[in-house]
Design a protein around this motif. Structure first.
Motif, PDB file in Angstrom:
ATOM      1  N   THR A  35      80.289  59.442  13.007  1.00  0.00           N
ATOM      2  CA  THR A  35      79.188  58.586  12.588  1.00  0.00           C
ATOM      3  C   THR A  35      79.164  57.323  13.427  1.00  0.00           C
ATOM      4  N   PHE A 132      77.135  60.716   6.409  1.00  0.00           N
ATOM      5  CA  PHE A 132      78.192  59.763   6.717  1.00  0.00           C
ATOM      6  C   PHE A 132      77.575  58.435   7.112  1.00  0.00           C
ATOM      7  N   GLU A 133      78.207  57.362   6.678  1.00  0.00           N
ATOM      8  CA  GLU A 133      77.734  56.046   7.103  1.00  0.00           C
ATOM      9  C   GLU A 133      78.939  55.196   7.471  1.00  0.00           C
ATOM     10  N   ARG A 134      78.920  54.703   8.684  1.00  0.00           N
ATOM     11  CA  ARG A 134      80.002  53.834   9.126  1.00  0.00           C
ATOM     12  C   ARG A 134      79.859  52.512   8.386  1.00  0.00           C
ATOM     13  N   SER A 138      76.826  49.343   8.008  1.00  0.00           N
ATOM     14  CA  SER A 138      76.097  49.301   6.757  1.00  0.00           C
ATOM     15  C   SER A 138      75.377  47.969   6.591  1.00  0.00           C
ATOM     16  N   GLU A 147      86.028  48.354   6.863  1.00  0.00           N
ATOM     17  CA  GLU A 147      86.098  49.290   7.976  1.00  0.00           C
ATOM     18  C   GLU A 147      86.328  50.681   7.398  1.00  0.00           C
ATOM     19  N   VAL A 149      84.312  54.699   6.501  1.00  0.00           N
ATOM     20  CA  VAL A 149      83.107  55.522   6.471  1.00  0.00           C
ATOM     21  C   VAL A 149      82.808  55.916   5.030  1.00  0.00           C
ATOM     22  N   ARG A 150      81.518  55.951   4.723  1.00  0.00           N
ATOM     23  CA  ARG A 150      81.105  56.371   3.390  1.00  0.00           C
ATOM     24  C   ARG A 150      80.612  57.815   3.494  1.00  0.00           C
ATOM     25  N   ILE A 151      81.215  58.672   2.700  1.00  0.00           N
ATOM     26  CA  ILE A 151      80.853  60.087   2.727  1.00  0.00           C
ATOM     27  C   ILE A 151      80.048  60.394   1.470  1.00  0.00           C
ATOM     28  N   GLU A 173      84.103  56.458  -0.587  1.00  0.00           N
ATOM     29  CA  GLU A 173      84.224  55.423   0.421  1.00  0.00           C
ATOM     30  C   GLU A 173      85.631  55.492   1.015  1.00  0.00           C
ATOM     31  N   ALA A 249      91.015  56.038   7.938  1.00  0.00           N
ATOM     32  CA  ALA A 249      89.657  55.486   7.962  1.00  0.00           C
ATOM     33  C   ALA A 249      89.584  54.287   8.905  1.00  0.00           C
ATOM     34  N   GLU A 251      89.322  52.554  12.511  1.00  0.00           N
ATOM     35  CA  GLU A 251      88.623  53.025  13.710  1.00  0.00           C
ATOM     36  C   GLU A 251      89.510  53.078  14.944  1.00  0.00           C
TER      37      GLU A 251
END
Ligand SMILES: *[C@@H]1O[C@H](CO)[C@@H](O)[C@H](O)[C@H]1NC(C)=O
Ligand SMILES: *[C@@H]1O[C@H](CO)[C@@H](O)[C@H](O)[C@H]1NC(C)=O
Ligand SMILES: *[C@@H]1O[C@H](CO)[C@@H](O)[C@H](O)[C@H]1NC(C)=O
Length: 334
Positions: A35, A132-134, A138, A147, A149-151, A173, A249, A251
Motif C-alpha cells: 500500500t 489496505f491503507e498506509r 491517512s 506508522e 497499515v489499516r487492513i 490496524e 508494521a 516501514e
C-alpha cells in the motif's frame, strides 16, 4: 491492418486483461501487503489468534461472551471439538463466536457463530475485498504520528444465508512497535498462551492507546470495538475493530526476500506468451497457406479448425520418423 498493428492491438488488450484479473482473483496475501508503495510482511503473524470481549446485561440477567478469531494468512479451520453449527462458514478469515449466558442459570447457554470476513464465493457470493491503507497516508486526525497499515476485510453477513442480514467487516490496524513481535500475550485457538503478556509498566506507558478505545491490555492484539457503523448513508456495517502492535508494521523493517514475483504474475505472463505465440503462429499460417492479408490474418475459424489436423499431421510425422530411425537403428545394430 498490418500484422504488426494487429499484434500491438492484442498485446494492448491482453495487458488490460492482465491488469484486471489479479485484483479480482487474488485473496489477501499476508506476506505481501502493498500500500502506498510500501510492502508489509505479516507472514509471521499467521495462524488463528483470539481476542475476547464480555458484554454484561444486568437488566436481562444476561452475559454475552465473545471470541473473535483472526487469521491474516489463511482461512480458519473449525477447532477440534467445536460443533459444525457452532463455527463460522467455510472461507472465513475473521470469525466471531457469541455465547449467551443466562446469569440466573435457568436457561442453557447458546452459542452463535457470526462470519465477519472471508471469501464466500461458492456460498452466498460475498468476497473478502481486502483494502489496505498506509497509516502515514491517512487523512484522519486519529492516525497522525502512527506508522503501519489499516487492513479492512469484508464478506461476512449475519445471518449469512439471509440477503437482508447485517453486513459485517473487520478493520485491523497494524501499528508499528519495534519492540513487539506481535505475539505478546497471544492466545492460540486451542486456548494455549504462547507468551505471557509481561506486565512491564514502562512499555505499557509508552504504547498507551491515545484514543483509549481499545481494551486496556498489554497484549499485542487488542479488541477495540464491535459496533454497528454507517460508513455511507443507509449502509450499516457491524464493524469489528482490532489493533495489532507489531514490528512487522514498521516501514523500515528489513525484508531479506527482496522483490519476488507472485504466482499470478507468472501465471499472467505465461498466459500472455502462450496467447501471443498462438496469434503469431496463426497469422503466419494464414499468411503462408492462404496468402491472407489484413483481417484475414486473424487466426480464427479456419486456423482453429485446422489445428487438430496440423497436430495429427505433426504427430504422425514424429511417430513415422521415430519408427524409421528406430528401424534403421535396429538394422545397423545387427
Ligand atoms: C440444557 O442442556 C442439557 C444437556 O444438554 C439438557 O438436558 C437440558 O434439558 C437443557 N436445559 C434447558 C433449560 O434447555
Ligand atoms: C472462547 O475462548 C476461550 C479460550 O480460548 C474458550 O475457553 C471458550 O470455550 C471459547 N468460547 C466459545 C463460546 O467458543
Ligand atoms: C521493561 O522492559 C525493558 C526492556 O524491554 C527493561 O529494560 C526494563 O527493565 C523493564 N522494566 C520492568 C519494570 O520490568
Amino acid at each position: 491492418m498490418s500484422p504488426s498493428r494487429f499484434t500491438t492491438l492484442s498485446v494492448a488488450s491482453l495487458l488490460t486483461l492482465a491488469a484486471l484479473v489479479p485484483s479480482s482473483w487474488a485473496s489477501l496475501d499476508c506476506n505481501e501487503v502493498l500500500t502506498g508503495g510500501v510492502k508489509f510482511n505479516f507472514g509471521e503473524l499467521g495462524a488463528p489468534h483470539i481476542v475476547h470481549w464480555t458484554q454484561e446485561d444486568s437488566i436481562n440477567h444476561e452475559q454475552k461472551n465473545w471470541n473473535f478469531t483472526v487469521d491474516l494468512c489463511q482461512n480458519l479451520k473449525r477447532p477440534k471439538g467445536a460443533n459444525k453449527n457452532e463455527w463460522c462458514n467455510h472461507g472465513t478469515r475473521v470469525c466471531a463466536i457469541r455465547e449467551e449466558v443466562d446469569t440466573t442459570g435457568s436457561r442453557n447457554a447458546t452459542i452463535t457463530p457470526i462470519d465477519i470476513a472471508g471469501n464466500y464465493a461458492t456460498s452466498n457470493g460475498r468476497q473478502l475485498e481486502e483494502k489496505f491503507e498506509r497509516l502515514r497516508n491517512s487523512k484522519s486526525n486519529a492516525d497522525t504520528g502512527k506508522e503501519g497499515v489499516r487492513i479492512e476485510l469484508h464478506g461476512g453477513r449475519w445471518p449469512a444465508d439471509k440477503a437482508d442480514g447485517t453486513n459485517q467487516r473487520a478493520i485491523i490496524e497494524m501499528v508499528c512497535d519495534p519492540e513487539r513481535t506481535g505475539l505478546e500475550g497471544d492466545e492460540k485457538d486451542n486456548g494455549e498462551h504462547e507468551e505471557d503478556g509481561e506486565d512491564n509498566e514502562s512499555r505499557r506507558l509508552r504504547t498507551k492507546d491515545v484514543s483509549g478505545k481499545c481494551e486496556d491490555s498489554d497484549k499485542s492484539l487488542r479488541f477495540c470495538g464491535y459496533e454497528l457503523e454507517e460508513p455511507a448513508k443507509d449502509k450499516k456495517v457491524q464493524t469489528l475493530r482490532l489493533e495489532w502492535r507489531t514490528k512487522h508494521a514498521c516501514e523500515n523493517v528489513e525484508d531479506g526476500s527482496g522483490s519476488h514475483w507472485g504466482f499470478f504474475t507468472w501465471f499472467i505472463i505465461i498466459l500472455f506468451l502462450a496467447t501471443a505465440a498462438y496469434l503469431i503462429f496463426g497469422s503466419w499460417l494464414n499468411y503462408n497457406r492462404y496468402g491472407a492479408r489484413g483481417w484475414d490474418l486473424l487466426p480464427h475459424g479456419d486456423a482453429i479448425r485446422d489445428i487438430p489436423y496440423i497436430l495429427k499431421d505433426f504427430g504422425r510425422k514424429v511417430v513415422t520418423s521415430a519408427q524409421g530411425s528406430g528401424n534403421r537403428g535396429g538394422y545397423s545394430a545387427v
